[in-house]
Design a protein around this motif. Structure first.
Motif, PDB file in Angstrom:
ATOM      1  N   GLN A   8       0.823  -1.197   0.000  1.00  0.00           N
ATOM      2  CA  GLN A   8       0.000   0.000   0.000  1.00  0.00           C
ATOM      3  C   GLN A   8       0.866   1.260   0.000  1.00  0.00           C
ATOM      4  N   ILE A   9       0.441   2.266  -0.769  1.00  0.00           N
ATOM      5  CA  ILE A   9       1.105   3.562  -0.738  1.00  0.00           C
ATOM      6  C   ILE A   9       0.606   4.364   0.460  1.00  0.00           C
ATOM      7  N   THR A  10      -0.686   4.295   0.728  1.00  0.00           N
ATOM      8  CA  THR A  10      -1.232   4.930   1.915  1.00  0.00           C
ATOM      9  C   THR A  10      -0.927   4.071   3.147  1.00  0.00           C
ATOM     10  N   THR A  11      -0.950   4.682   4.317  1.00  0.00           N
ATOM     11  CA  THR A  11      -0.680   3.956   5.557  1.00  0.00           C
ATOM     12  C   THR A  11      -1.923   3.157   5.935  1.00  0.00           C
ATOM     13  N   GLY A 319      11.166   0.286  -9.188  1.00  0.00           N
ATOM     14  CA  GLY A 319      11.070   0.233  -7.735  1.00  0.00           C
ATOM     15  C   GLY A 319      10.264   1.347  -7.102  1.00  0.00           C
ATOM     16  N   ILE A 320       9.627   2.196  -7.926  1.00  0.00           N
ATOM     17  CA  ILE A 320       8.826   3.311  -7.403  1.00  0.00           C
ATOM     18  C   ILE A 320       7.364   3.091  -7.789  1.00  0.00           C
ATOM     19  N   LYS A 321       6.477   3.247  -6.831  1.00  0.00           N
ATOM     20  CA  LYS A 321       5.039   3.222  -7.079  1.00  0.00           C
ATOM     21  C   LYS A 321       4.470   4.590  -6.741  1.00  0.00           C
ATOM     22  N   GLN A 347      11.564   1.719  -2.918  1.00  0.00           N
ATOM     23  CA  GLN A 347      12.565   0.891  -2.259  1.00  0.00           C
ATOM     24  C   GLN A 347      13.837   1.725  -2.119  1.00  0.00           C
ATOM     25  N   LEU A 348      14.333   1.847  -0.878  1.00  0.00           N
ATOM     26  CA  LEU A 348      15.410   2.794  -0.592  1.00  0.00           C
ATOM     27  C   LEU A 348      16.778   2.143  -0.669  1.00  0.00           C
ATOM     28  N   GLY A 349      17.114   1.639  -1.822  1.00  0.00           N
ATOM     29  CA  GLY A 349      18.472   1.166  -2.049  1.00  0.00           C
ATOM     30  C   GLY A 349      18.764  -0.227  -1.548  1.00  0.00           C
ATOM     31  N   TRP A 350      18.027  -0.663  -0.517  1.00  0.00           N
ATOM     32  CA  TRP A 350      18.253  -2.004   0.010  1.00  0.00           C
ATOM     33  C   TRP A 350      16.983  -2.814  -0.145  1.00  0.00           C
ATOM     34  N   VAL A 351      17.143  -4.109  -0.208  1.00  0.00           N
ATOM     35  CA  VAL A 351      15.986  -4.988  -0.322  1.00  0.00           C
ATOM     36  C   VAL A 351      15.103  -4.887   0.914  1.00  0.00           C
ATOM     37  N   TRP A 352      15.718  -4.560   2.063  1.00  0.00           N
ATOM     38  CA  TRP A 352      14.993  -4.642   3.326  1.00  0.00           C
ATOM     39  C   TRP A 352      14.445  -3.299   3.812  1.00  0.00           C
ATOM     40  N   PHE A 357       5.460   8.083   1.196  1.00  0.00           N
ATOM     41  CA  PHE A 357       5.101   9.487   1.422  1.00  0.00           C
ATOM     42  C   PHE A 357       3.750   9.760   0.770  1.00  0.00           C
ATOM     43  N   GLN A 358       2.942  10.619   1.419  1.00  0.00           N
ATOM     44  CA  GLN A 358       1.641  10.968   0.856  1.00  0.00           C
ATOM     45  C   GLN A 358       1.234  12.366   1.314  1.00  0.00           C
ATOM     46  N   ILE A 359       0.543  13.089   0.443  1.00  0.00           N
ATOM     47  CA  ILE A 359      -0.043  14.374   0.779  1.00  0.00           C
ATOM     48  C   ILE A 359      -1.453  14.412   0.203  1.00  0.00           C
ATOM     49  N   GLU A 360      -2.388  14.946   0.984  1.00  0.00           N
ATOM     50  CA  GLU A 360      -3.782  14.968   0.539  1.00  0.00           C
ATOM     51  C   GLU A 360      -4.491  16.180   1.113  1.00  0.00           C
ATOM     52  N   ARG A 361      -5.387  16.719   0.330  1.00  0.00           N
ATOM     53  CA  ARG A 361      -6.276  17.788   0.762  1.00  0.00           C
ATOM     54  C   ARG A 361      -7.685  17.209   0.863  1.00  0.00           C
TER      55      ARG A 361
END
Length: 578
Positions: A8-11, A319-321, A347-352, A357-361
C-alpha cells in the motif's frame, strides 16, 4: 496483532477474519485498539466511536462493503450495534483517504468487509459474566446460478449488573439483526434489518435510571460487476452499486417524558470503472451521488443532496510506485469542493528498506446537528458554518531487519482549517463555530517478531506506540496552543501470542494517556492501562471454543467524565460448523 501492508502507498492496516478470531475482542470496536494511532471512545458500555491520529470521531469515514455508515446528524458512526461475527476483514487507512473513498475522511477510513465463505452452516453460542447471552446462526448455500447467505444474531446482557461495584445502573441491552445476501457471478443483493434497545444510565452526577434508547435500521444494497473486453488493455471492469438505508433512533428519559426521535433516510448510487493498462499502469474513475433526508425533533426536517466525481491513477517503474487522485464534490449549499491526493512508495536502495510518502487535501461538510440543532436551554445549531478542510502529510519507512523481525516508523501532520468546535457562548448556550485552525502532529512506531519454537509451536510478539500533539490554533487567548479536548497524547498496544497447532493464547495490552476535558486544559481525565487475554481452541474443522477476559485487572477507567466503563468482563464462546 500488527499487520503490515507493504504494497500500500497509503498507511493502511488490514486485519483478517483469522486474526480477528484470535484477538480478545468482545465487540467490533475492540479490534481497533490494536491499531497504531487509533483511539476507541466508549461512552460507558454503550456507544463506541473511533478516532484516528487525534481526529474527531466524525472525521473518520466508516464503510461496510462500500456503503457509508456515518450518521448525517452527528457525522460519526457508532460501532456498538454492528455484529463482529459477520466481519471477514477490516481495512484501516490512517492517512486520510477522502480523494478515493469520499468526503468526510479528514482523519481516515475504516472499511468493513463482510463474510464471503464457502457453503456451510455456522452456529455460535456466547455467554458471559455480565449476563451476556448471544446466539449467531449463519447459513450459506450454492445453487446452480445463485449463492445465498442468511445470518441472524440475538444478543442480550447488562454492562453493569446490580451486583457490580461500579456506580451506574440501567445498562441492560438487547440487540438483534438479520442479513440476507443473494448473488450471481455478476450481481449481488444484500438486505439487512437490525434492532437495538439499550438502557441509558446517564452519568454518575446526573443518572437516568429509567431512560431507554432504541435504534432500528433497515438497508438494501444492489451491486453489479461487468467485465469489459477491451483489446488494448490487460483488464477492465465496471462496478455499479445502489443502496438505500433507513435508521430510526429514539431516546426517552423516562416513560412519561417527551421523546427525542431521529428518522434518517439515505440513498446512494455509484459507478466505478477500473482499467489495468499494463503491469505498471492502472486507472480508476467513478461518479457517485448521495441524498440524505432527516426528520428530527431537534434538527427539524433538513435534506442534503451531493454528487462526486473521482479519478485515481497508479504508476510503477524502477522500484517506485506512485498514486495521484482527485475528487470533486458538488452540493447546492456550498461551492465546489476539491480533494487532491499524491503518494509514492520507493525501495530505498536495500531490499529490506521501503519508504512511503503521501499528501492529501480533504474536505468535510457540516453535520446536521451542527447546522440545525433547535435552540433549547443548553444548545443551538449554527446555520452559517463552513466546510472543514484538512491538509494531511504522511511519511514513513518499513525495515526488514531479519526474516522474522519488521519495524515501521511513521511521521504525520494533519492541519485542519475551519475546524467545527462546540463551545459555551457565555450565556449558558453551547453553539458550534469554525475555529481558525487545529493542527495534529505525531509519530507512530510498530514492530512485529515471529519465532518458531518447535515444529508445531510459534511465538508472535507485536506492539506499537503513537505520540500525538493535537493543538488548538484558533488564536484565542485562553485556548491557543492547548491540547484538543479528549485527545490523548500517548497511545500504545502490544500483543503476545503463543500458537500450538491450531490453538492460540493471546495476551493483549492497551494504554491510553490522560486527556483534557476542556479547551483551556484546566481539567483532565486520567489515562489507563488495560490487559486482556483470550484462549482460542480449534478442536477440529467443525468445532471451536474460546474464552475471553477483558480488563483482566478490573481497573476503574472512563473515556468520558462521570461515565465509568464496565469492570472485568468474561465471555465464553462455542462454535459449530456443519
Amino acid at each position: 496483532m500488527v499487520i503490515f501492508n507493504d504494497h500500500q502507498i497509503t498507511t493502511t492496516t488490514t486485519i483478517t477474519a483469522g486474526q480477528i478470531q484470535t484477538l480478545p475482542a468482545i465487540s467490533l470496536a475492540h479490534i481497533f485498539q490494536t491499531v497504531p494511532g487509533v483511539y476507541v471512545q466508549q461512552y460507558g458500555g454503550e456507544t463506541q466511536l473511533i478516532s484516528i491520529r487525534g481526529s474527531a470521531t466524525d472525521h473518520v469515514l466508516v464503510l461496510m462493503d462500500g456503503r457509508k455508515l456515518n450518521s448525517i446528524r452527528s457525522g460519526s458512526a457508532d460501532l456498538s450495534n454492528l455484529s463482529l461475527n459477520r466481519i471477514a476483514a477490516v481495512q484501516i487507512i490512517r492517512s486520510g483517504g477522502a480523494a478515493r473513498w469520499g468526503a468526510g475522511a479528514l482523519g481516515g477510513v475504516i472499511n468493513l468487509i463482510t463474510q464471503r465463505g464457502k457453503p456451510q452452516t455456522r452456529f455460535t453460542l456466547q455467554t458471559g459474566n455480565l449476563q451476556q447471552l448471544g446466539v449467531y446462526l449463519e447459513y450459506q448455500h450454492e445453487f446452480d446460478l445463485l449463492d445465498m447467505q442468511l445470518s441472524g444474531q440475538v444478543t442480550q446482557g447488562d454492562a453493569r449488573p446490580a451486583e457490580s461495584d461500579f456506580d451506574l445502573q440501567n445498562s441492560a441491552f438487547t440487540t438483534g439483526n438479520v442479513h440476507l445476501s443473494l448473488g450471481t457471478d455478476h450481481t449481488k443483493l444484500q438486505l439487512t434489518v437490525s434492532h437495538a434497545e439499550r438502557g441509558s444510565p446517564g452519568t454518575v452526577t446526573f443518572p437516568t435510571p429509567l431512560a431507554r434508547s432504541i435504534t432500528e435500521h433497515q438497508s438494501a444494497q444492489l451491486s453489479t460487476v461487468w467485465d469489459d473486453n477491451i483489446p488494448v488493455v490487460m483488464f477492465s471492469q465496471l462496478n455499479g452499486v445502489m443502496s438505500v438505508g433507513r435508521q430510526l433512533s429514539t431516546y426517552r428519559k423516562q416513560s412519561d417524558a417527551p421523546k427525542f426521535q431521529h428518522d434518517h433516510l439515505r440513498w446512494e448510487v455509484g459507478l466505478e470503472q477500473s482499467v489495468q493498462f499494463s503491469d505498471s499502469i492502472a486507472l480508476f474513475a467513478g461518479i457517485n451521488s448521495q441524498w440524505d433526508q432527516l426528520k428530527s425533533t431537534t434538527d427539524g426536517d433538513p435534506a442534503r443532496a451531493s454528487a462526486a466525481v473521482f479519478f485515481e491513477y497508479r504508476h510503477s517503474w524502477a522500484g517506485i510506485k506512485m498514486l495521484g487522485a482527485l475528487r470533486t464534490v458538488l452540493t447546492p449549499e456550498y461551492p465546489v469542493q476539491w480533494s487532491p491526493q499524491f503518494g509514492m512508495r520507493r525501495q530505498l536502495g536495500w531490499v529490506w528498506l521501503l519508504g512511503r510518502f503521501q499528501i492529501e487535501r480533504a474536505v468535510k461538510l457540516p453535520d446536521f446537528d451542527d447546522l440545525f440543532w433547535t435552540q433549547s436551554g443548553l444548545a443551538q445549531g449554527n446555520p452559517n458554518l463552513q466546510p472543514e478542510r484538512a491538509l494531511n502529510l504522511d511519511g514513513g519507512v518499513i525495515a526488514y531487519l531479519t526474516s522474522n523481525l519488521r519495524l515501521e516508523v511513521g511521521l504525520f501532520q494533519n492541519r485542519i482549517d475551519q475546524w467545527i468546535q462546540w463551545s459555551n457562548t457565555g450565556a449558558g448556550i453551547w453553539r458550534p463555530s469554525n475555529l481558525a485552525r487545529a493542527e495534529i502532529r505525531g509519530i507512530e512506531t510498530q514492530f512485529y517478531w515471529q519465532q518458531r519454537l518447535a515444529p508445531l509451536v510459534s511465538l508472535v510478539i507485536s506492539g506499537n506506540y503513537t505520540y500525538l500533539d493535537p493543538r488548538n490554533r484558533s488564536g484565542e487567548r485562553t485556548t491557543h496552543g492547548k491540547i484538543l479536548v479528549r485527545r490523548p497524547q500517548h497511545l500504545s498496544s502490544g500483543q503476545v501470542q503463543l500458537l500450538v497447532q491450531n490453538h492460540t493464547l493471546t495476551l493483549d495490552y492497551n494504554g491510553v494517556g490522560r486527556r483534557p476535558l476542556n479547551a483551556a486544559n484546566f481539567h483532565w481525565l486520567a489515562g489507563y492501562d488495560l490487559w486482556h487475554v483470550k484462549l482460542d481452541l480449534q478442536w477440529s474443522e467443525r468445532v471451536r471454543s474460546a474464552l475471553t477476559c477483558r480488563n483482566l485487572t478490573n481497573q476503574h477507567y472512563a473515556d468520558f467524565q462521570y461515565v465509568p466503563m464496565p469492570g472485568r468482563e468474561w465471555l465464553g464462546e462455542l462454535q459449530f460448523i456443519f
